[in-house]
Write a protein that holds these residues in place. Sequence first.
Motif, PDB file in Angstrom:
ATOM      1  N   HIS A   1     -33.580 -82.983 -18.893  1.00 44.21           N
ATOM      2  CA  HIS A   1     -32.149 -83.064 -19.109  1.00 44.21           C
ATOM      3  C   HIS A   1     -31.563 -84.134 -18.188  1.00 44.21           C
ATOM      4  CE1 HIS A   1     -32.205 -78.631 -20.585  1.00 44.21           C
ATOM      5  NE2 HIS A   1     -32.451 -79.486 -21.553  1.00 44.21           N
ATOM      6  N   ARG A   2     -30.581 -84.849 -18.694  1.00 44.78           N
ATOM      7  CA  ARG A   2     -29.955 -85.912 -17.910  1.00 44.78           C
ATOM      8  C   ARG A   2     -28.991 -85.306 -16.898  1.00 44.78           C
ATOM      9  NH1 ARG A   2     -25.310 -89.097 -18.300  1.00 44.78           N
ATOM     10  NH2 ARG A   2     -25.538 -91.196 -17.454  1.00 44.78           N
ATOM     11  N   TRP A   3     -29.003 -85.849 -15.679  1.00 46.03           N
ATOM     12  CA  TRP A   3     -28.078 -85.392 -14.644  1.00 46.03           C
ATOM     13  C   TRP A   3     -27.063 -86.494 -14.386  1.00 46.03           C
ATOM     14  CZ3 TRP A   3     -27.365 -80.694 -12.571  1.00 46.03           C
ATOM     15  CH2 TRP A   3     -26.474 -80.601 -11.504  1.00 46.03           C
ATOM     16  N   GLN A   4     -25.794 -86.223 -14.685  1.00 54.21           N
ATOM     17  CA  GLN A   4     -24.754 -87.225 -14.479  1.00 54.21           C
ATOM     18  C   GLN A   4     -24.646 -87.542 -12.990  1.00 54.21           C
ATOM     19  OE1 GLN A   4     -21.040 -86.142 -16.380  1.00 54.21           O
ATOM     20  NE2 GLN A   4     -22.086 -85.320 -18.171  1.00 54.21           N
ATOM     21  N   SER A   5     -24.749 -88.831 -12.658  1.00 56.24           N
ATOM     22  CA  SER A   5     -24.874 -89.235 -11.251  1.00 56.24           C
ATOM     23  C   SER A   5     -24.004 -90.446 -10.948  1.00 56.24           C
ATOM     24  CB  SER A   5     -26.334 -89.551 -10.928  1.00 56.24           C
ATOM     25  OG  SER A   5     -27.195 -88.516 -11.333  1.00 56.24           O
ATOM     26  N   ALA A   6     -22.712 -90.321 -11.176  1.00 58.52           N
ATOM     27  CA  ALA A   6     -21.792 -91.442 -10.968  1.00 58.52           C
ATOM     28  C   ALA A   6     -21.713 -91.823  -9.499  1.00 58.52           C
ATOM     29  CB  ALA A   6     -20.405 -91.077 -11.496  1.00 58.52           C
ATOM     30  N   ALA A   7     -21.412 -93.085  -9.246  1.00 62.36           N
ATOM     31  CA  ALA A   7     -21.370 -93.622  -7.881  1.00 62.36           C
ATOM     32  C   ALA A   7     -20.361 -92.874  -7.017  1.00 62.36           C
ATOM     33  CB  ALA A   7     -21.024 -95.106  -7.919  1.00 62.36           C
ATOM     34  N   GLY A   8     -20.825 -92.435  -5.847  1.00 63.06           N
ATOM     35  CA  GLY A   8     -19.957 -91.817  -4.866  1.00 63.06           C
ATOM     36  C   GLY A   8     -19.463 -90.425  -5.201  1.00 63.06           C
ATOM     37  N   GLN A   9     -19.947 -89.835  -6.285  1.00 63.03           N
ATOM     38  CA  GLN A   9     -19.376 -88.572  -6.737  1.00 63.03           C
ATOM     39  C   GLN A   9     -20.181 -87.331  -6.355  1.00 63.03           C
ATOM     40  OE1 GLN A   9     -16.196 -88.514  -8.434  1.00 63.03           O
ATOM     41  NE2 GLN A   9     -16.456 -90.450  -7.355  1.00 63.03           N
ATOM     42  N   GLY A  10     -21.477 -87.487  -6.141  1.00 67.61           N
ATOM     43  CA  GLY A  10     -22.298 -86.314  -5.879  1.00 67.61           C
ATOM     44  C   GLY A  10     -23.355 -86.575  -4.827  1.00 67.61           C
ATOM     45  N   LEU A  11     -24.075 -85.522  -4.507  1.00 63.13           N
ATOM     46  CA  LEU A  11     -25.227 -85.627  -3.612  1.00 63.13           C
ATOM     47  C   LEU A  11     -26.467 -85.711  -4.481  1.00 63.13           C
ATOM     48  CD1 LEU A  11     -26.441 -85.487  -0.744  1.00 63.13           C
ATOM     49  CD2 LEU A  11     -26.530 -83.005  -1.017  1.00 63.13           C
ATOM     50  N   TYR A  12     -27.195 -86.810  -4.366  1.00 62.91           N
ATOM     51  CA  TYR A  12     -28.412 -87.038  -5.149  1.00 62.91           C
ATOM     52  C   TYR A  12     -29.541 -87.300  -4.164  1.00 62.91           C
ATOM     53  CZ  TYR A  12     -24.353 -88.479  -7.943  1.00 62.91           C
ATOM     54  OH  TYR A  12     -23.102 -88.572  -8.525  1.00 62.91           O
ATOM     55  N   VAL A  13     -30.424 -86.336  -3.983  1.00 65.12           N
ATOM     56  CA  VAL A  13     -31.432 -86.450  -2.928  1.00 65.12           C
ATOM     57  C   VAL A  13     -32.737 -85.805  -3.361  1.00 65.12           C
ATOM     58  CG1 VAL A  13     -30.597 -84.323  -1.816  1.00 65.12           C
ATOM     59  CG2 VAL A  13     -31.915 -85.974  -0.480  1.00 65.12           C
ATOM     60  N   SER A  14     -33.842 -86.406  -2.941  1.00 64.78           N
ATOM     61  CA  SER A  14     -35.183 -85.868  -3.192  1.00 64.78           C
ATOM     62  C   SER A  14     -35.971 -85.910  -1.897  1.00 64.78           C
ATOM     63  CB  SER A  14     -35.901 -86.678  -4.272  1.00 64.78           C
ATOM     64  OG  SER A  14     -35.196 -86.612  -5.508  1.00 64.78           O
ATOM     65  N   ILE A  15     -36.664 -84.824  -1.625  1.00 59.93           N
ATOM     66  CA  ILE A  15     -37.386 -84.667  -0.362  1.00 59.93           C
ATOM     67  C   ILE A  15     -38.868 -84.495  -0.646  1.00 59.93           C
ATOM     68  CG2 ILE A  15     -37.611 -83.301   1.738  1.00 59.93           C
ATOM     69  CD1 ILE A  15     -34.487 -82.822  -0.326  1.00 59.93           C
ATOM     70  N   LEU A  16     -39.684 -85.281   0.029  1.00 62.88           N
ATOM     71  CA  LEU A  16     -41.133 -85.202  -0.115  1.00 62.88           C
ATOM     72  C   LEU A  16     -41.689 -84.213   0.908  1.00 62.88           C
ATOM     73  CD1 LEU A  16     -43.968 -86.062  -1.037  1.00 62.88           C
ATOM     74  CD2 LEU A  16     -43.773 -88.034   0.509  1.00 62.88           C
ATOM     75  N   LEU A  17     -42.399 -83.215   0.416  1.00 63.70           N
ATOM     76  CA  LEU A  17     -43.030 -82.229   1.283  1.00 63.70           C
ATOM     77  C   LEU A  17     -44.535 -82.227   1.049  1.00 63.70           C
ATOM     78  CD1 LEU A  17     -40.556 -79.229   0.783  1.00 63.70           C
ATOM     79  CD2 LEU A  17     -40.566 -80.898   2.654  1.00 63.70           C
ATOM     80  N   ARG A  18     -45.261 -82.104   2.140  1.00 61.71           N
ATOM     81  CA  ARG A  18     -46.720 -81.934   2.062  1.00 61.71           C
ATOM     82  C   ARG A  18     -47.037 -80.616   2.758  1.00 61.71           C
ATOM     83  NH1 ARG A  18     -49.138 -86.568   0.185  1.00 61.71           N
ATOM     84  NH2 ARG A  18     -47.942 -88.501   0.368  1.00 61.71           N
ATOM     85  N   PRO A  19     -46.885 -79.493   2.033  1.00 62.98           N
ATOM     86  CA  PRO A  19     -47.027 -78.169   2.662  1.00 62.98           C
ATOM     87  C   PRO A  19     -48.423 -77.958   3.226  1.00 62.98           C
ATOM     88  CG  PRO A  19     -46.051 -78.018   0.465  1.00 62.98           C
ATOM     89  CD  PRO A  19     -46.586 -79.398   0.604  1.00 62.98           C
ATOM     90  N   THR A  20     -48.493 -77.201   4.311  1.00 67.97           N
ATOM     91  CA  THR A  20     -49.767 -76.885   4.942  1.00 67.97           C
ATOM     92  C   THR A  20     -50.419 -75.711   4.230  1.00 67.97           C
ATOM     93  OG1 THR A  20     -48.942 -77.626   7.085  1.00 67.97           O
ATOM     94  CG2 THR A  20     -50.889 -76.214   7.099  1.00 67.97           C
ATOM     95  N   ALA A  21     -51.543 -75.968   3.588  1.00 69.22           N
ATOM     96  CA  ALA A  21     -52.349 -74.916   2.962  1.00 69.22           C
ATOM     97  C   ALA A  21     -51.539 -74.032   2.024  1.00 69.22           C
ATOM     98  CB  ALA A  21     -53.029 -74.062   4.036  1.00 69.22           C
TER      99      ALA A  21
END
Length: 275
Positions: free
Chosen positions: A61-81
């Motif tokens: 699904h498309r996520w509306q992401s207009a400039a300056g309007q929302g928080l758009y963030v992705s975090i890379l995790l490498r969990p231990t075991a």
Amino acid sequence: MYDLAALDAALSGTIFAGKLHFSPVTGSTNSDALSAARAGAAHGSVYFADEQLAGRGRGNHRWQSAAGQGLYVSILLRPTALSSRHLHLLPLAAGLAAARAVFVASGLAIDLRWPNDLLISTPLLGTTAGSGSSGRKTGGILVESKTEHDLVAFAVVGIGVNVHQRSFDPDLATPATSLAIETGRTMSRQELLIALLKSLQHETSGLHDPALTAMIPARVAETSTWLWNREVEVHGPQACVGVTAGLDEHGFLRVQTSNGIVTVQTGGIRAAKTD
């Protein structure tokens, strides 16, 4: 716009310090994080943007992401075991983190709709009680991962939150809202991001601990009106209609249907249509 130096200073002592990657415009922060993960980027790397041109949620699904309007963030995790059998608990843990961050930044209580939606179900500012009883969506979570030898090699936790938006597509399946609409005031995306990352570290640091992971379904149930005695439609491979009957120990949704209990492992839910 974000103050990157102040942001990094506020995250001193966390796994994210020195690992912030900001783009004024990008296609998708999740795609950025996935590419970086495959190239060997470190645990705790954060990819965020002021605008996404191809933001996406679960199910493409498309996520509306207009400039300056929302928080758009992705975090890379490498969990231990972290066993791949417990990977499904990660979106739930991320939901708890996002709910806490929104509350810290805005004072708003989030209603978690399994498995990944952030809703606000309290009456809209200036309306009477009962308005929007099924909730208005203000955020969502998309987790994408890679497993190797029954362990999670890495996971990308993408989180989008509507912060400043004032208008939305009227044809959305779930009515949308933003923190600004709900509070009637301007919110700081920077403060929300700091709260989110700190909360996410807290929620995910114990995923290797069986005692802590066992508590996640019950904690989600305390933050959701959707998991018990709610008439819902399940969309996806296990489509059905019934009444929610809680989460099982794995975090899967139990739905009481006319043919018995269905344990929903993947898909999404909406309030059942009434005649």
